[in-house]
Motif scaffolding. Sequence first.
Motif, PDB file in Angstrom:
ATOM      1  N   LYS A  94      18.010 -49.593  42.335  1.00  0.00           N
ATOM      2  CA  LYS A  94      17.727 -49.005  41.185  1.00  0.00           C
ATOM      3  C   LYS A  94      16.782 -47.998  41.423  1.00  0.00           C
ATOM      4  O   LYS A  94      14.889 -47.902  41.843  1.00  0.00           O
ATOM      5  N   GLN A  95      17.635 -47.010  41.447  1.00  0.00           N
ATOM      6  CA  GLN A  95      16.896 -45.539  41.785  1.00  0.00           C
ATOM      7  C   GLN A  95      15.478 -45.398  41.229  1.00  0.00           C
ATOM      8  O   GLN A  95      13.855 -44.408  42.130  1.00  0.00           O
ATOM      9  N   GLU A 147      17.530 -57.145  45.860  1.00  0.00           N
ATOM     10  CA  GLU A 147      18.067 -58.160  45.503  1.00  0.00           C
ATOM     11  C   GLU A 147      17.944 -59.130  44.236  1.00  0.00           C
ATOM     12  O   GLU A 147      18.045 -60.392  43.747  1.00  0.00           O
ATOM     13  N   ASN A 148      16.898 -58.580  43.136  1.00  0.00           N
ATOM     14  CA  ASN A 148      16.060 -59.151  41.733  1.00  0.00           C
ATOM     15  C   ASN A 148      16.732 -58.610  41.008  1.00  0.00           C
ATOM     16  O   ASN A 148      16.937 -57.077  40.632  1.00  0.00           O
ATOM     17  N   ASP A 149      17.254 -59.321  39.753  1.00  0.00           N
ATOM     18  CA  ASP A 149      17.410 -57.919  38.491  1.00  0.00           C
ATOM     19  C   ASP A 149      16.602 -57.434  37.905  1.00  0.00           C
ATOM     20  O   ASP A 149      16.678 -56.869  37.097  1.00  0.00           O
ATOM     21  N   GLU A 150      14.820 -58.581  38.213  1.00  0.00           N
ATOM     22  CA  GLU A 150      13.801 -58.053  37.835  1.00  0.00           C
ATOM     23  C   GLU A 150      12.603 -57.900  39.193  1.00  0.00           C
ATOM     24  O   GLU A 150      13.526 -58.316  39.881  1.00  0.00           O
ATOM     25  N   VAL A 151      12.048 -56.927  38.599  1.00  0.00           N
ATOM     26  CA  VAL A 151      11.238 -56.397  40.053  1.00  0.00           C
ATOM     27  C   VAL A 151      10.300 -57.398  39.585  1.00  0.00           C
ATOM     28  O   VAL A 151       9.694 -58.396  39.063  1.00  0.00           O
ATOM     29  N   PRO A 152      10.490 -58.678  41.065  1.00  0.00           N
ATOM     30  CA  PRO A 152       9.307 -59.512  41.211  1.00  0.00           C
ATOM     31  C   PRO A 152       7.634 -58.853  42.071  1.00  0.00           C
ATOM     32  O   PRO A 152       7.097 -59.242  43.302  1.00  0.00           O
ATOM     33  N   LEU A 178      -8.824 -55.577  48.253  1.00  0.00           N
ATOM     34  CA  LEU A 178      -7.590 -55.343  48.735  1.00  0.00           C
ATOM     35  C   LEU A 178      -6.354 -56.164  47.210  1.00  0.00           C
ATOM     36  O   LEU A 178      -5.788 -55.090  47.347  1.00  0.00           O
ATOM     37  N   MET A 179      -6.216 -56.781  47.317  1.00  0.00           N
ATOM     38  CA  MET A 179      -5.790 -57.328  46.673  1.00  0.00           C
ATOM     39  C   MET A 179      -6.116 -56.993  44.546  1.00  0.00           C
ATOM     40  O   MET A 179      -4.780 -56.878  44.378  1.00  0.00           O
ATOM     41  N   THR A 180      -7.151 -56.708  44.923  1.00  0.00           N
ATOM     42  CA  THR A 180      -7.729 -55.977  43.690  1.00  0.00           C
ATOM     43  C   THR A 180      -6.532 -54.118  43.555  1.00  0.00           C
ATOM     44  O   THR A 180      -6.246 -54.148  42.350  1.00  0.00           O
ATOM     45  N   ILE A 181      -7.167 -54.146  44.686  1.00  0.00           N
ATOM     46  CA  ILE A 181      -6.539 -52.537  44.023  1.00  0.00           C
ATOM     47  C   ILE A 181      -5.170 -52.712  44.418  1.00  0.00           C
ATOM     48  O   ILE A 181      -4.544 -51.592  43.809  1.00  0.00           O
ATOM     49  N   LEU A 182      -4.651 -53.224  45.584  1.00  0.00           N
ATOM     50  CA  LEU A 182      -3.025 -52.906  44.832  1.00  0.00           C
ATOM     51  C   LEU A 182      -2.347 -53.732  43.804  1.00  0.00           C
ATOM     52  O   LEU A 182      -1.324 -53.506  43.002  1.00  0.00           O
ATOM     53  N   SER A 183      -2.825 -54.520  43.428  1.00  0.00           N
ATOM     54  CA  SER A 183      -2.420 -54.737  41.805  1.00  0.00           C
ATOM     55  C   SER A 183      -2.886 -53.839  40.995  1.00  0.00           C
ATOM     56  O   SER A 183      -1.895 -53.775  39.578  1.00  0.00           O
ATOM     57  N   VAL A 184      -3.686 -52.732  41.100  1.00  0.00           N
ATOM     58  CA  VAL A 184      -3.008 -51.575  40.398  1.00  0.00           C
ATOM     59  C   VAL A 184      -1.921 -51.080  40.754  1.00  0.00           C
ATOM     60  O   VAL A 184      -1.542 -50.356  40.174  1.00  0.00           O
ATOM     61  N   PHE A 185      -1.540 -50.907  41.745  1.00  0.00           N
ATOM     62  CA  PHE A 185       0.092 -50.209  42.178  1.00  0.00           C
ATOM     63  C   PHE A 185       1.140 -51.347  41.845  1.00  0.00           C
ATOM     64  O   PHE A 185       2.231 -50.333  41.194  1.00  0.00           O
ATOM     65  N   TYR A 186       1.436 -52.444  42.404  1.00  0.00           N
ATOM     66  CA  TYR A 186       2.393 -52.979  41.952  1.00  0.00           C
ATOM     67  C   TYR A 186       2.326 -53.821  40.161  1.00  0.00           C
ATOM     68  O   TYR A 186       2.302 -54.902  40.379  1.00  0.00           O
ATOM     69  N   THR A 187       2.319 -53.251  39.611  1.00  0.00           N
ATOM     70  CA  THR A 187       1.909 -53.923  37.957  1.00  0.00           C
ATOM     71  C   THR A 187       3.757 -53.376  36.887  1.00  0.00           C
ATOM     72  O   THR A 187       3.987 -51.912  37.411  1.00  0.00           O
ATOM     73  N   PRO A 188       3.787 -53.694  36.017  1.00  0.00           N
ATOM     74  CA  PRO A 188       5.007 -53.061  35.429  1.00  0.00           C
ATOM     75  C   PRO A 188       3.957 -51.542  34.724  1.00  0.00           C
ATOM     76  O   PRO A 188       5.742 -50.821  34.761  1.00  0.00           O
TER      77      PRO A 188
END
Length: 193
Positions: A94-95, A147-152, A178-188
């Motif tokens: 999924k490039q 490995e997943n159809d949708e982004v996990p 740390l988790m708050t900062i990461l949630s900015v980047f690992y989000t739809p």
Amino acid sequence: ITEGHWVVLQNCHLAKTFVPTMERVCEVDIKQPDVHRDFRIWMTSYPSEIFPITVLENGVKMVNEAPKGLRAGVSRTYNSDPVSDDSFFTACTKQATWRKMLFGLAFFHSFLQNRIRYGPCGFNIPYEFNDNDLRISLRQLQMFLDENDEVPYDTLRYTAGECNYGGKVTDGQDRVVLMTILSVFYTPKILTD
């Protein structure tokens, strides 16, 4: 020693019981007349109080510091292993998603590296986030995308935030940050242009 080979001693900061022997070798044994002039000892270590001062004083020191600034940090990620390896970079099925999520992770890593510089204003406790945290997170990102159809997103946030980077975080408030900062980047939202 007598033939001019090189010896590599990695992670010397972890070998507390070996330090006295290492110091003796560096101070006495390699100064003998039968030591080849091309013989070298290459040692790697994190900063540590157990590392002998005499070895530091008599050796050539090289320091690998995190780049200063977000742009330099992101650039370093793209120019280092494994991202710089074309077979790794282009391997994800999924490039479009991979490239955007990769940028987000690179930015997150660079952000953490820069936040550390602010001392207690950045984190309550100083943490040693390093390139190994980034490497494993990159490999997991690619694996989970393939490995997943949708982004996990939940899985990615957990593995990167709680395990890879968060495994070093001991303070509860620092973990929330740390988790708050990461949630900015690992989000739809990162996948929208």
